[in-house]
Design a protein around this motif. Sequence first.
Motif, short mmCIF file in Angstrom:
data_model
loop_
_atom_site.label_atom_id
_atom_site.label_comp_id
_atom_site.label_asym_id
_atom_site.label_seq_id
_atom_site.Cartn_x
_atom_site.Cartn_y
_atom_site.Cartn_z
N UNK A 127 0.74 -1.22 0.00
CA UNK A 127 0.14 0.10 0.13
C UNK A 127 0.92 1.37 0.29
N UNK A 128 2.14 1.25 0.45
CA UNK A 128 2.81 2.53 0.61
C UNK A 128 4.19 2.33 -0.39
N UNK A 129 3.99 3.43 -1.50
CA UNK A 129 4.97 3.36 -2.34
C UNK A 129 6.40 3.45 -1.85
N UNK A 130 6.84 4.16 -1.03
CA UNK A 130 8.08 4.59 -0.48
C UNK A 130 8.49 3.01 0.19
N UNK A 131 7.54 2.55 0.89
CA UNK A 131 8.03 1.10 1.43
C UNK A 131 8.29 0.01 0.51
N UNK A 132 7.48 0.07 -0.49
CA UNK A 132 7.71 -0.95 -1.72
C UNK A 132 9.16 -0.72 -2.45
N UNK A 133 9.45 0.78 -2.54
CA UNK A 133 10.68 0.92 -3.03
C UNK A 133 11.85 0.87 -2.35
N UNK A 134 11.72 0.95 -1.02
CA UNK A 134 12.78 0.46 0.03
C UNK A 134 12.85 -1.18 0.00
N UNK A 135 11.89 -1.61 -0.11
CA UNK A 135 12.12 -3.33 -0.17
C UNK A 135 12.61 -3.37 -1.43
N UNK A 154 7.37 9.84 -8.35
CA UNK A 154 7.56 8.85 -7.43
C UNK A 154 8.66 8.84 -6.42
N UNK A 155 8.60 8.29 -4.90
CA UNK A 155 9.69 8.65 -4.34
C UNK A 155 10.96 8.14 -4.60
N UNK A 156 12.12 8.99 -4.49
CA UNK A 156 13.57 8.67 -4.80
C UNK A 156 14.10 7.68 -3.71
N UNK A 157 14.93 6.69 -4.36
CA UNK A 157 15.63 5.93 -3.40
C UNK A 157 16.94 5.70 -3.92
N UNK A 158 18.06 5.75 -3.24
CA UNK A 158 19.27 5.16 -3.83
C UNK A 158 19.25 3.95 -4.32
N UNK A 159 19.95 3.68 -5.50
CA UNK A 159 20.10 2.41 -6.06
C UNK A 159 18.83 2.20 -6.93
N UNK A 160 17.89 3.13 -7.06
CA UNK A 160 16.74 2.61 -7.68
C UNK A 160 16.36 3.62 -9.13
N UNK A 161 15.95 3.10 -10.25
CA UNK A 161 15.79 3.74 -11.25
C UNK A 161 13.98 3.71 -11.47
N UNK A 162 13.55 4.96 -11.82
CA UNK A 162 11.99 4.97 -12.20
C UNK A 162 11.84 5.21 -14.03
N UNK A 163 10.97 4.76 -14.28
CA UNK A 163 10.71 4.98 -15.68
C UNK A 163 9.08 5.07 -15.80
N UNK A 164 8.89 6.29 -16.65
CA UNK A 164 7.59 6.78 -16.71
C UNK A 164 6.87 5.97 -17.83
N UNK A 165 5.80 5.06 -17.72
CA UNK A 165 5.14 4.43 -18.75
C UNK A 165 3.97 5.10 -19.45
N UNK A 166 3.46 6.05 -18.82
CA UNK A 166 2.37 7.04 -19.27
C UNK A 166 1.64 7.71 -18.36
N UNK A 167 0.94 8.66 -18.79
CA UNK A 167 0.03 9.34 -18.04
C UNK A 167 -1.30 9.54 -18.62
N UNK A 168 -2.62 9.12 -18.14
CA UNK A 168 -3.72 9.07 -18.64
C UNK A 168 -4.84 9.64 -17.72
N UNK A 169 -5.89 9.58 -18.26
CA UNK A 169 -7.13 10.83 -17.76
C UNK A 169 -7.64 10.04 -16.61
N UNK A 170 -8.19 10.53 -15.85
CA UNK A 170 -8.92 9.50 -14.68
C UNK A 170 -10.27 9.49 -14.94
N UNK A 171 -10.94 8.48 -14.96
CA UNK A 171 -12.52 8.38 -15.30
C UNK A 171 -13.17 8.23 -14.32
N UNK A 172 -14.66 8.24 -14.25
CA UNK A 172 -15.62 8.05 -13.10
C UNK A 172 -16.52 6.83 -13.47
N UNK A 173 -16.87 6.05 -12.66
CA UNK A 173 -17.40 4.82 -12.70
C UNK A 173 -18.84 5.17 -12.10
N UNK A 174 -19.89 4.99 -12.87
CA UNK A 174 -21.29 5.00 -12.41
C UNK A 174 -21.90 3.83 -12.71
#
Length: 316
Positions: A127-135, A154-174
């Motif tokens: 649930x916690x992105x920073x925790x996932x990256x530390x792990x 995303x949270x930076x951490x030594x020894x880790x590289x982030x790659x952006x995959x894409x940015x998308x519009x948020x939708x509404x479910x009804x």
Amino acid sequence: MELEVRHLRTLTTVASLGSITKAAAVLGVAQPALSAQLARIDRALGGPTFVRDHRGVRPTPLGALVLDRARTLLPAMDALRQDARRVACGDTAATLRLAGAGSALAAPLVRRLSSGGDPPPTLRAVPDTARAVAELAAGAHDAVLAGTCGDALPPAHPGVQWRLLGTDAVHVVVGEGHPGGGDVRLAELADARWVTAAGDSCFTECFLRACARAGFTPPTPSECDRAEALELVRAGVAVALTQPYGALPAGLRALTLRGTPLTWSTWLATHDDTATDVRTRLVGAARDARREELAAARGRRGGTSPHLDRKVRPAV
């Protein structure tokens, strides 16, 4: 006494249950024996890890520090034990270990990585992105798939590289009976009760700012996981903000927000020393999974989906 992995597991069990009595039952030891073990752990660490009051036990500042480190170390130790057993049994084919944090693309990515006959990766929700990256940095995962609100990094951490995959519009479910068409203005939903995904991002704050720009103040949105959110929508008591991926259950449909007031970015993290071919495979599979999910979403709505294929940023 030297601090051991089993001591960290004891501390995390006590902290999660908030009770020495309950923790002793789960650990299968007598309460006096557990209390004595905690006292030995405290002496090894140089101070008390918990304080007791009428509500049970809660961590001291020292205990909170140890628990924070334990949440990173224990998954790494579990991964080490599993890999050691696998190799000892003669299985030298490495299985990718993927962690998902705030991204609905995790399951499609696993499916995509499994399509070439390779063993499917293991997937663990964190649930916690920073925790996932530390792990990830500690060796518990091979990659982390994470989501961030809009242009947030995303949270930076030594020894880790982030790659952006894409940015998308948020939708509404009804619900299927909702009177809105295929797209709506955010202000048209001013009277709705809202539900968002639980997580550690700034999404709720971004949503409230978007509503303010649209000229209204919504009730405080509920936060829960995807399944619970969709049940609330199906029951007719809420509308849900969602990433534009994944099939919707019967009785629900997605609406596009005009002007794209809210966006969600998907990122993939790997170790600095991840082999180039492995990183290339992970990034390629993730981008393919995203494209397939967006195309499927457009097909379900019978129209176009305003996603934002921004130029990929450099690794961070």
